[in-house]
Design an enzyme around this catalytic site. Structure first.
Site, short mmCIF file in Angstrom:
data_model
loop_
_atom_site.label_atom_id
_atom_site.label_comp_id
_atom_site.label_asym_id
_atom_site.label_seq_id
_atom_site.Cartn_x
_atom_site.Cartn_y
_atom_site.Cartn_z
N GLY A 12 -1.21 -2.01 4.68
CA GLY A 12 -0.87 -1.64 6.07
C GLY A 12 0.62 -1.74 6.31
N GLY A 71 3.44 -3.37 7.17
CA GLY A 71 3.82 -4.77 7.37
C GLY A 71 5.16 -4.92 8.04
NE ARG A 72 9.23 -2.82 4.44
CZ ARG A 72 10.19 -2.59 3.62
NH1 ARG A 72 11.39 -3.01 3.89
NH2 ARG A 72 9.96 -1.95 2.51
N GLY A 74 8.72 -8.73 8.01
CA GLY A 74 8.71 -7.52 8.83
C GLY A 74 10.06 -6.84 8.94
NE ARG A 98 1.22 4.88 4.42
CZ ARG A 98 2.43 4.44 4.16
NH1 ARG A 98 2.72 4.04 2.97
NH2 ARG A 98 3.34 4.40 5.11
CG ASP A 130 0.83 1.34 -1.37
OD1 ASP A 130 0.49 1.33 -2.57
OD2 ASP A 130 1.82 0.73 -0.95
CG ASN A 131 4.53 3.56 -1.98
OD1 ASN A 131 4.45 3.28 -0.78
ND2 ASN A 131 4.95 2.69 -2.88
CG ASP A 173 7.93 3.12 -0.57
OD1 ASP A 173 9.06 2.73 -0.94
OD2 ASP A 173 7.06 2.34 -0.18
P1 AMP Z 1 6.32 -1.04 -0.24
O1 AMP Z 1 6.74 -1.72 -1.49
O2 AMP Z 1 7.47 -0.75 0.68
O3 AMP Z 1 5.47 0.15 -0.49
O4 AMP Z 1 5.43 -2.09 0.55
C1 AMP Z 1 4.20 -2.55 0.11
C2 AMP Z 1 3.53 -3.32 1.21
O5 AMP Z 1 4.27 -4.49 1.54
C3 AMP Z 1 3.38 -2.55 2.51
O6 AMP Z 1 2.18 -2.95 3.11
C4 AMP Z 1 4.56 -3.02 3.31
O7 AMP Z 1 4.37 -2.86 4.70
C5 AMP Z 1 4.63 -4.47 2.93
N1 AMP Z 1 5.97 -5.02 3.09
C6 AMP Z 1 7.06 -4.71 2.37
N2 AMP Z 1 8.13 -5.41 2.79
C7 AMP Z 1 7.72 -6.17 3.81
C8 AMP Z 1 8.35 -7.12 4.69
N3 AMP Z 1 9.64 -7.42 4.57
N4 AMP Z 1 7.58 -7.72 5.62
C9 AMP Z 1 6.28 -7.44 5.74
N5 AMP Z 1 5.64 -6.56 4.96
C10 AMP Z 1 6.32 -5.93 4.00
MG MG Z 2 5.22 1.81 0.64
#
Ligand code: AMP
Ligand code: MG
Length: 507
Positions: free
Chosen positions: A86, A88-89, A122, A179, A264-265, A274
């Site tokens: 989901g 997360g940020r 976040g 996604r 998810d990407n 991403d």
């Molecule tokens: P990503 O590597 O950007 O595809 O992120 C993978 C997952 O980690 C996704 O659910 C993001 O929302 C979550 N995520 C990445 N960085 C953060 C952060 N700094 N705080 C909270 N969630 C994060």
């Molecule tokens: Mg991502």
């Protein structure tokens, strides 16, 4: 300032997203703003005031009509299934209508914690925000389907990663943020109703030509397959397969390595999404990997088609309950769709290579020949440790000024010397005049890409010295990728000392 947002995604059932406001930041400051994109989205540029913009795009002020939501999704990360990821940020503000008449989602990335944050804060550090900004805008200028960057705002707060870094918020624009992992989230919960809503949403947003048959058709009239739920799910799968097959061919044709092709990407729209550890390679090697966490080369340059197909197979699995009540039949249909990926990718890749070599594409007979010709040039580049971008960009010069202009970028030229006469012969066969050929070659082969060491240099100047000038020069150059840049360093491969061989998500 902003036209009114719509809340299409936010009006999906509660369990598909969490409604919440961005967490304010202490002193938002606009670092970069994409005026042409803003204009295309109907923002009133005359009424734009940097301070107000920074307040909105930093998450301190929610604009009219926006109902910010964090969307739910799951995903396979490096092959392992995580049932809940989901946003997360990131928070989706809502949709705006683009000048072309279709909707765009506007999302703040780094807008604070959400129910999907797990252990994360976040927030986003400035470095990755600038990386995403410059690389996604480069991709757009190169004609590759991609999410866009509308703005980068410094938050005025620090984020703690390996070190303490300045925080920032990126405003990302996409046709949608759905996604493969979004489908997986609901499949894992056996929520067929949500899956069905997602199928309809994605068809309406991304593949409107597949929309249900016109309502005025008599009930008794034969209905196209897309009018049944199973038909729609399968048609969507076919359409996503086709877009991903073409997307990956475009990536490969630019020496682009996404770096984190988790499900998810992988966007249903077929847009690149991403830009964590992504990179364009300098010297060509088919197994090139940059991401520090990709230890086994799962997402290496030449592995990208196989991984995309693997991701699409995960999408297919989620759609099985919709495709047919008879699950054996559903598997059969979905498998055929996924198997089409290889052929579609090969066709797209052949077309990319052909364009890069300046070849005609009318003649199916020459498919295999042209594919081999293109791949043999890649082998010559590998042997010669030649720069991918300049290797192609100098083909044109090789025709005009002779082989040496091209060969000077090759450390070894055995294969290149074999290859050049074959290419010349093929060009002669098609008999295209020199100006047309030159034009074709320059249209297919950019001079400027956001080279890794330059992205790194831009980030270092911004983070360490609060100096955005490198970022701005780089952005200006990569958004006109077919023009020689104002300064030579913007297109030069790295020297041995400048090389950046590892990239980090930095999330
Ligand atoms: P990503 O590597 O950007 O595809 O992120 C993978 C997952 O980690 C996704 O659910 C993001 O929302 C979550 N995520 C990445 N960085 C953060 C952060 N700094 N705080 C909270 N969630 C994060
Ligand atoms: Mg991502």
């Amino acid at each position: 300032m902003f036209p009114a947002f719509s809340a299409r995604y936010a009006s999906l059932p509660d369990r598909m997203r969490a409604e919440m406001s961005p967490t304010p930041v202490s002193s938002p400051r606009l670092l970069a703003f994409n005026r042409p994109l803003a204009e295309a989205l109907g923002l009133n540029l005359d009424a734009l005031d940097d301070h107000q913009l920074a307040e909105v795009l930093g998450g301190n002020l929610v604009p009219e009509g926006a109902r910010p939501v964090a969307t739910a999704y799951a995903g396979h990360q490096f092959g392992n299934f995580v049932p809940q990821l989901g946003d997360g940020r990131a928070l989706l503000l809502g949709e705006l209508t683009h000048r072309d008449g279709t909707l765009r989602e506007v999302q703040l990335k780094g807008a604070g914690r959400t129910p999907f944050s797990r252990g994360g804060d976040g927030r986003a550090p400035l470095g990755p925000v600038l990386r995403e900004y410059v690389v996604s805008e480069a991709m757009a200028a190169l004609g590759v389907p991609t999410t866009r960057a509308l703005a980068a705002v410094a938050s005025g707060d620090s984020v703690v990663r390996q070190m303490v870094e300045p925080g920032a918020v990126l405003t990302r624009v996409a046709t949608s943020h759905i996604r493969v992992g979004t489908f997986q989230y609901f499949a894992a919960r056996r929520d067929t109703e949500a899956l069905s809503l997602l199928v309809d949403f994605c068809i309406e947003r991304h593949y409107p030509h597949l929309a249900k048959s016109a309502p005025h058709l008599a009930e008794s009239a034969p209905q196209p397959a897309e009018s049944t739920e199973g038909g729609r799910a399968l048609a969507l799968l076919d359409a996503v397969v086709e877009r991903q097959a073409s997307l990956i061919a475009q990536w490969k044709g630019l020496g682009f390595i996404h770096g984190v092709m988790n499900t998810d990407n992988c966007a249903i729209s077929g847009e690149t999404i991403d830009y964590g550890p992504c990179a364009f390679m300098d010297a060509f090697h088919p197994h090139r990997v940059f991401s520090s966490i990709d230890e086994r080369g799962r997402y290496a340059w030449d592995n990208q088609p196989a991984i995309a197909q693997w991701n699409l197979a995960r999408l297919a699995e989620t759609l099985l309950p919709l495709i047919d009540d008879d699950q054996e039949r559903a598997v059969e249909l979905a498998t055929a769709s996924i198997e089409n990926f290889a052929e579609q990718h090969d066709a797209a890749w052949t077309a990319v290579l052909r364009a890069k070599l300046g070849l005609d594409s009318q003649d199916d007979q020459s498919d295999d020949h042209d594919l081999a010709l293109g791949e043999d040039l890649l082998k010559a580049m590998e042997e010669g440790n030649a720069d991918f971008t300049l290797g192609f960009a100098r083909l044109s010069a090789a025709l005009e000024d002779g082989d040496e202009t091209l060969a000077e970028g090759f450390e070894r030229r055995h294969r290149l010397d074999d290859w050049l006469p074959r290419w010349r012969q093929r060009l002669q066969q098609q008999g295209v005049d020199a100006p047309t050929l030159r034009q074709r070659l320059s249209a297919a082969n950019p001079l400027v890409i956001p080279r890794n060491h330059l992205v790194e240099k831009a980030i270092r100047a911004a983070v360490d010295d609060d100096d955005l000038s490198v970022f701005e020069s780089l952005l200006a150059a990569v958004t006109r990728p077919h023009e020689a840049p104002s300064e030579a360093w913007l297109m030069a491969p790295p020297t041995r000392d400048e090389r950046v061989l590892r990239t980090f998500c930095g999330t």
